[in-house]
Design a protein around this motif. Sequence first.
Motif, PDB file in Angstrom:
ATOM      1  N   LYS A  49      46.439  42.895  31.320  1.00  0.00           N
ATOM      2  CA  LYS A  49      46.194  42.924  29.872  1.00  0.00           C
ATOM      3  C   LYS A  49      44.765  43.396  29.590  1.00  0.00           C
ATOM      4  O   LYS A  49      44.543  44.233  28.706  1.00  0.00           O
ATOM      5  CB  LYS A  49      46.421  41.528  29.291  1.00  0.00           C
ATOM      6  CG  LYS A  49      46.386  41.471  27.785  1.00  0.00           C
ATOM      7  CD  LYS A  49      47.666  42.067  27.199  1.00  0.00           C
ATOM      8  CE  LYS A  49      47.609  42.136  25.666  1.00  0.00           C
ATOM      9  NZ  LYS A  49      48.832  42.780  25.130  1.00  0.00           N
ATOM     10  N   LEU A  50      43.830  42.883  30.352  1.00  0.00           N
ATOM     11  CA  LEU A  50      42.433  43.285  30.154  1.00  0.00           C
ATOM     12  C   LEU A  50      42.262  44.778  30.405  1.00  0.00           C
ATOM     13  O   LEU A  50      41.564  45.476  29.665  1.00  0.00           O
ATOM     14  CB  LEU A  50      41.513  42.492  31.097  1.00  0.00           C
ATOM     15  CG  LEU A  50      41.246  41.039  30.710  1.00  0.00           C
ATOM     16  CD1 LEU A  50      40.651  40.270  31.890  1.00  0.00           C
ATOM     17  CD2 LEU A  50      40.307  40.958  29.505  1.00  0.00           C
ATOM     18  N   GLU A  51      42.915  45.263  31.460  1.00  0.00           N
ATOM     19  CA  GLU A  51      42.775  46.685  31.777  1.00  0.00           C
ATOM     20  C   GLU A  51      43.417  47.552  30.709  1.00  0.00           C
ATOM     21  O   GLU A  51      42.907  48.614  30.351  1.00  0.00           O
ATOM     22  CB  GLU A  51      43.368  46.979  33.159  1.00  0.00           C
ATOM     23  CG  GLU A  51      42.375  46.638  34.257  1.00  0.00           C
ATOM     24  CD  GLU A  51      43.001  46.512  35.634  1.00  0.00           C
ATOM     25  OE1 GLU A  51      44.238  46.706  35.764  1.00  0.00           O
ATOM     26  OE2 GLU A  51      42.240  46.202  36.582  1.00  0.00           O
ATOM     27  N   ARG A  52      44.521  47.069  30.186  1.00  0.00           N
ATOM     28  CA  ARG A  52      45.170  47.813  29.113  1.00  0.00           C
ATOM     29  C   ARG A  52      44.246  47.904  27.901  1.00  0.00           C
ATOM     30  O   ARG A  52      44.271  48.868  27.156  1.00  0.00           O
ATOM     31  CB  ARG A  52      46.491  47.134  28.738  1.00  0.00           C
ATOM     32  CG  ARG A  52      47.507  48.107  28.208  1.00  0.00           C
ATOM     33  CD  ARG A  52      48.896  47.488  28.124  1.00  0.00           C
ATOM     34  NE  ARG A  52      49.474  47.277  29.440  1.00  0.00           N
ATOM     35  CZ  ARG A  52      49.767  46.098  29.951  1.00  0.00           C
ATOM     36  NH1 ARG A  52      49.555  44.993  29.268  1.00  0.00           N
ATOM     37  NH2 ARG A  52      50.294  45.994  31.150  1.00  0.00           N
ATOM     38  N   GLU A  53      43.437  46.880  27.735  1.00  0.00           N
ATOM     39  CA  GLU A  53      42.469  46.894  26.627  1.00  0.00           C
ATOM     40  C   GLU A  53      41.156  47.543  27.061  1.00  0.00           C
ATOM     41  O   GLU A  53      40.135  47.382  26.409  1.00  0.00           O
ATOM     42  CB  GLU A  53      42.206  45.469  26.134  1.00  0.00           C
ATOM     43  CG  GLU A  53      43.434  44.738  25.621  1.00  0.00           C
ATOM     44  CD  GLU A  53      43.812  45.130  24.190  1.00  0.00           C
ATOM     45  OE1 GLU A  53      42.919  45.529  23.436  1.00  0.00           O
ATOM     46  OE2 GLU A  53      45.016  45.030  23.864  1.00  0.00           O
ATOM     47  N   LYS A  54      41.207  48.214  28.213  1.00  0.00           N
ATOM     48  CA  LYS A  54      40.087  49.032  28.698  1.00  0.00           C
ATOM     49  C   LYS A  54      38.866  48.253  29.196  1.00  0.00           C
ATOM     50  O   LYS A  54      37.771  48.796  29.293  1.00  0.00           O
ATOM     51  CB  LYS A  54      39.625  50.022  27.609  1.00  0.00           C
ATOM     52  CG  LYS A  54      40.738  50.901  27.064  1.00  0.00           C
ATOM     53  CD  LYS A  54      41.040  52.067  28.005  1.00  0.00           C
ATOM     54  CE  LYS A  54      42.076  53.021  27.439  1.00  0.00           C
ATOM     55  NZ  LYS A  54      43.471  52.508  27.621  1.00  0.00           N
ATOM     56  N   PHE A  55      39.039  46.998  29.502  1.00  0.00           N
ATOM     57  CA  PHE A  55      37.927  46.277  30.122  1.00  0.00           C
ATOM     58  C   PHE A  55      37.850  46.686  31.585  1.00  0.00           C
ATOM     59  O   PHE A  55      38.847  47.102  32.190  1.00  0.00           O
ATOM     60  CB  PHE A  55      38.172  44.755  30.084  1.00  0.00           C
ATOM     61  CG  PHE A  55      37.989  44.126  28.734  1.00  0.00           C
ATOM     62  CD1 PHE A  55      36.739  43.703  28.321  1.00  0.00           C
ATOM     63  CD2 PHE A  55      39.070  43.944  27.882  1.00  0.00           C
ATOM     64  CE1 PHE A  55      36.562  43.105  27.080  1.00  0.00           C
ATOM     65  CE2 PHE A  55      38.901  43.361  26.645  1.00  0.00           C
ATOM     66  CZ  PHE A  55      37.648  42.930  26.235  1.00  0.00           C
TER      67      PHE A  55
END
Lengths: 314, 141
Positions: free
Chosen positions: B38-44
């Motif tokens: 989820k974090l990666e999807r939000e570009k973190f």
Amino acid sequence: MALYLLSRSISEPILDFRAAFRELVKGKRNVRVNLGTKDEFEDLAKHFNEMAEYIDKNREKEEKINDLKSEFISIAAHQLRSPLSGIKWTFKTLLDGDLGVMTTEQKESLERAYSVNERLISLVAELLDVSRIEEGKIGYNFNGTSLERAVEEAVEEYKLIAQNKNIELSFFKPQIALPNMPLDEERLGLALNNLLANATNYTLSGGRVSVSIERVNEEAKVTIKDTGVGIPKGDMNKIFSKFFRASNVVRMQTPGTGLGLFIARNIIEKHGGKIWVESEENKGSSFIFTLPINNHKQGFVVDDLSADDLVGEE
Amino acid sequence: MDKPNSEPVTLQPVNDNGNVKVLLIEDDRFLRELIAQKLEREKFQVMQAVDGEEGLRKLGEQKPNIVLLDLILPGLSGFDVLKKIKEDSANASMPVVILSNLGQREDVERGLSLGASDFLIKAHFTPQEIIVKIQGILAGK
Ligand SMILES: Nc1ncnc2c1ncn2[C@@H]1O[C@H](COP(=O)(O)OP(=O)(O)OP(=O)(O)O)[C@@H](O)[C@H]1O
Ligand SMILES: [Mg+2]
């Protein structure tokens, strides 16, 4: 004179026994009678002591089982939280469309699964609360708080829920503002929450729920009154016990565990208050609780209640 | 919880998560991956650690902007890790969010008094809600 001596030698051991029995019944440990009279009474004392020892042993065993039971619940609940979180997060990821778009039907069925899972999550939270209550480990933090505001906030949280169910929810303040009272705001909020959840859950569409506060001498009295399904007469005295749900609400197939009132009662009583219900089936219910305005408790108080006390006094 | 963020505030638009490094210390692989995705999807930028030792090592090497910390971990407990982070002046101001299965009052109070920015019970938050919390903390709220 001789008669008097004789009667004293009879009455004194009897008084000893009476005192010993009293202590034993109260739950005291290591109650023993030692007479040294070298007569039938001493013989009786020996039997009494054997019995007391037997009772002591059983009480210890019972306490151990109780401890194990709440420890088990607490461990199980923590173990449950990880997989439940995993399910929740996976469902949410799917529902958010992160893994691709779903059809409306797929979404709907996933939403149902999601809400069942939410139900499990709150059950785990309830079980943890109950096991903490029973272990007597809950610490209370009593601080000067406005009861009015606490109740109003709780009511506010149920505005939308009531509106969606087409239930009229109203709140009546006391005529003269109450002074701040020593309350554990968070815990009291939980109790109010449980009572309001019930009032809105067990009231049909078109019904009314009203919450009011008034002052009665040195107590504040809060009433949560609904025009809901009510409680069958035979069930009235059971609804505050753990896991009990009345037959009418079970028949309605509403979700619930039967822990909300048990927790609420515990919280109110820890504040030095009382809670009770007045209800008529198919007409409605009023849950009423009182809180002392000048609670003797202040600051942080560790709950020292043992499980036995919760079964009820006497 | 309402501790002011002592880090120099580098205000970023909320959707510009790309410069934010998140360190995730969580031993449960399933949960760790769900949050990481989820974090990666939000570009973190996401770093993962399976226990406290690995977490502290990565923290020293890669200087994340924020840490998501589980409490029940093999070896060092989350509380120990938190204490170590806050004791080291190099990263004492790094915000740490506890993400745990525990959640009794004593646990929460202990976590916050050790300097955690927030205490979240896993099952009571969605990944999206966790991200909103992270963004709020980083924005200095
Ligand atoms: N306002 C009410 N109107 C009618 N019945 C009620 C009301 N409040 C409580 N009851 C009865 O008392 C029972 C116990 O209530 P309690 O809140 O403890 O458990 P529950 O609502 O069934 O489950 P949960 O643990 O989720 O709260 C209910 O199942 C219901 O039968
Ligand atoms: Mg209930």
